[in-house]
Enzyme design. Structure first.
Site, mmCIF file in Angstrom:
data_model
loop_
_atom_site.group_PDB
_atom_site.id
_atom_site.type_symbol
_atom_site.label_atom_id
_atom_site.label_comp_id
_atom_site.label_asym_id
_atom_site.label_seq_id
_atom_site.Cartn_x
_atom_site.Cartn_y
_atom_site.Cartn_z
ATOM 1 N N CYS B 96 0.274 -1.139 0.189
ATOM 2 C CA CYS B 96 -0.125 -0.132 0.094
ATOM 3 C C CYS B 96 0.838 1.018 0.239
ATOM 4 C CB CYS B 96 -1.197 0.165 1.181
ATOM 5 S SG CYS B 96 -2.806 0.837 1.110
ATOM 6 N N HIS B 198 -3.885 -4.632 -0.543
ATOM 7 C CA HIS B 198 -3.398 -5.633 1.053
ATOM 8 C C HIS B 198 -3.244 -6.850 1.029
ATOM 9 C CE1 HIS B 198 -2.815 -1.915 4.044
ATOM 10 N NE2 HIS B 198 -4.128 -1.392 2.423
ATOM 11 N N GLU B 200 -2.782 -8.685 3.239
ATOM 12 C CA GLU B 200 -2.809 -9.694 4.642
ATOM 13 C C GLU B 200 -4.668 -9.217 4.739
ATOM 14 O OE1 GLU B 200 -2.094 -6.706 4.084
ATOM 15 O OE2 GLU B 200 -3.005 -5.403 4.704
#
Lengths: 252, 224
Positions: B96, B198, B200
């Protein structure tokens, strides 16, 4: 194109998911982490957890719940309820939230939204806006879990909050919440037109048609609780329906 | 560390198997560390420039604004450590805002220089679309590659950003998504991978991207 989001909402009190009608009469609906994990597997795009406990003990339990959800969840988690300061927001992020929603405290001091946007990023600052219809027309802001009418125009407040730093609006119709009568589409359209940031529709979803209508009214995401908790619809079946209706969604 | 190919792997032992996560601020570091735990990859936070330079694998998570991220990195010379390790081809994953600070500058924070690993300026999404971009967007690979030749497969990834790189710099391979026009969803060259999304928070698909990164050999020899 970024797809439209379907977001199951977990109202959490003392470590358990509860759901009531018009924020009252809460019923137990299960373990937050287990429900969050199950919704992710069904294709949920995000999870919102609202801490509806009202005590300091409840707040500490909420942080534990956020940690437990984060451990098993691989999609975004927004947490709100009782956030009064930048320190509260930071504690939630440290526990595993990705975004923090603020309601009453932001209404009383829009500077809180600016502080969160500057300190943690605008993508972390979500305005939770509870609105109700006024007899004379239009919508007004409610605070303190719907217990206090403010007289303030909801659309004007949404604009001001976004200017202050909110990166997203979680818009709940107090008239419709928990009633299953469908989202308040007039409220939704008015706020979507007023702000440039994404708007999440909340309050009143019962049938897939309600979600379709919300997206057509301009919502970027829809929030729903009972429809999922009570097992009437899974997220993937709902998305199948949305896709058939021409709404662009992510399929697992 | 070359044995992990799927979305999960066994726990790793010793410092060579640890992903060092640069602590640029609070943001959603808890989400990043939880994702590594689910993958069975050991990870911990650091602000030590020597560790950032020398560690086998380093991750730069996405936090707040471009200016705030650069200020945090400059404080302890972490920007220079990152620049050097990437020049040496050491496995580095930037997420990001982590991707954005690798560019020269951003409209978000005028006057603040980025690390400058590649040329280009990060710009705001056009006013024709909702900003920030929040949600899952389709990511595709213009080059048509697939893992293991690329760090990611086509799929849906979760984005939360107001600014983006509109074009890939020369010499980098890239993945693309569309929000008011095409933008860079990910960039990679050698063992350096930068994602605007992202991983994650992108479900099993995103965990797969992280697992492939963790499986890169520490010496910078890569299959990408």
């Amino acid at each position: 194109m970024v797809t439209r989001r379907v977001i199951p909402c977990l109202d959490v009190r003392d470590g358990r998911v509860v759901k009531g009608v018009r924020f009252q009469g809460l019923r137990d609906q299960g373990d937050p982490a287990a429900l969050a994990q199950s919704y992710e597997a069904q294709g949920a795009d995000e999870i919102v957890m609202l801490d509806v406990s009202a005590t300091p003990e409840g707040r500490r339990t909420a942080l534990e719940t956020v940690r437990a959800i984060r451990e098993v969840l691989s999609i975004p988690l927004t947490v709100g309820g009782g956030v009064r300061s930048l320190a509260d927001a930071r504690a939630l992020l440290e526990a595993g939230a990705d975004k923090v929603s603020v309601n009453t405290a932001a209404f009383e001091d829009p500077g809180l939204l600016s502080a969160i946007a500057e300190g943690l990023g605008r993508q972390c600052a979500v305005l939770a806006l509870d609105a109700a219809r006024r007899p004379e027309g239009g919508f007004e802001v409610l605070v303190r879990s719907g217990r206090q009418r403010t007289g303030r125009d909801a659309v004007a407040w949404a604009r001001e909050a976004v200017a202050a730093g909110a990166g997203e609006v979680l818009l709940t119709s107090w008239d419709r919440d928990g009633t299953g009568e469908g989202y308040d589409l007039d409220l939704l359209a008015a706020v979507c037109q007023a702000v440039p940031v994404p708007v999440i529709a909340s309050g009143g979803a019962d049938r897939p048609e309600d979600l379709v209508a919300a997206f057509r009214a301009g919502a970027d995401a829809v929030l729903a609780a009972s429809i999922f908790h009570e097992g009437r619809w899974t997220v993937d079946r709902l998305k199948e329906h949305l896709a058939r209706e021409g709404i662009e969604v992510r399929r697992c | 560390m070359s044995s992990v190919t799927g979305t999960s792997g066994g726990p790793r032992e010793g410092p060579a198997g640890t992903v060092m996560v640069v602590a640029t601020g609070v943001a959603n570091v808890a989400s990043v560390l939880a994702a590594w735990r689910r993958l069975g990859v050991s990870a911990r936070l650091t602000r030590d420039p020597a560790e950032v330079l020398e560690a086998s694998h380093v991750q730069l998570p996405g936090v707040g604004s471009f200016g705030a991220a650069m200020e945090s990195l400059r404080q302890d010379g972490l920007d220079e450590a990152l620049r050097r390790r990437m020049a040496l081809g050491r496995p580095t994953l930037a997420i990001c805002v982590g991707l954005q600070v690798l560019a020269e500058a951003s409209e978000e924070s005028p006057g603040v220089p980025g690390i400058g690993v590649f040329p280009g300026v990060v710009r705001r999404f056009p006013g024709t679309v909702r900003v920030p971009q929040f949600g899952w967007n389709a990511v595709s690979l213009p080059g048509g590659q697939r893992p293991p030749e690329a760090p990611l497969a086509p799929g849906h990834a979760y984005f939360a950003n107001s600014y983006r790189l509109a074009e890939a710099p020369g010499g980098w391979q890239w993945a693309v998504a569309d929000h008011g026009g095409p933008f860079v969803a990910a960039l990679w060259r050698g063992a350096v991978l930068a994602t605007q999304f992202h991983p994650e928070l992108s479900g099993p698909w995103g965990l797969g991207v992280m697992a492939r990164f963790a499986a890169l050999p520490a010496d910078g020899r890569t299959s990408w």
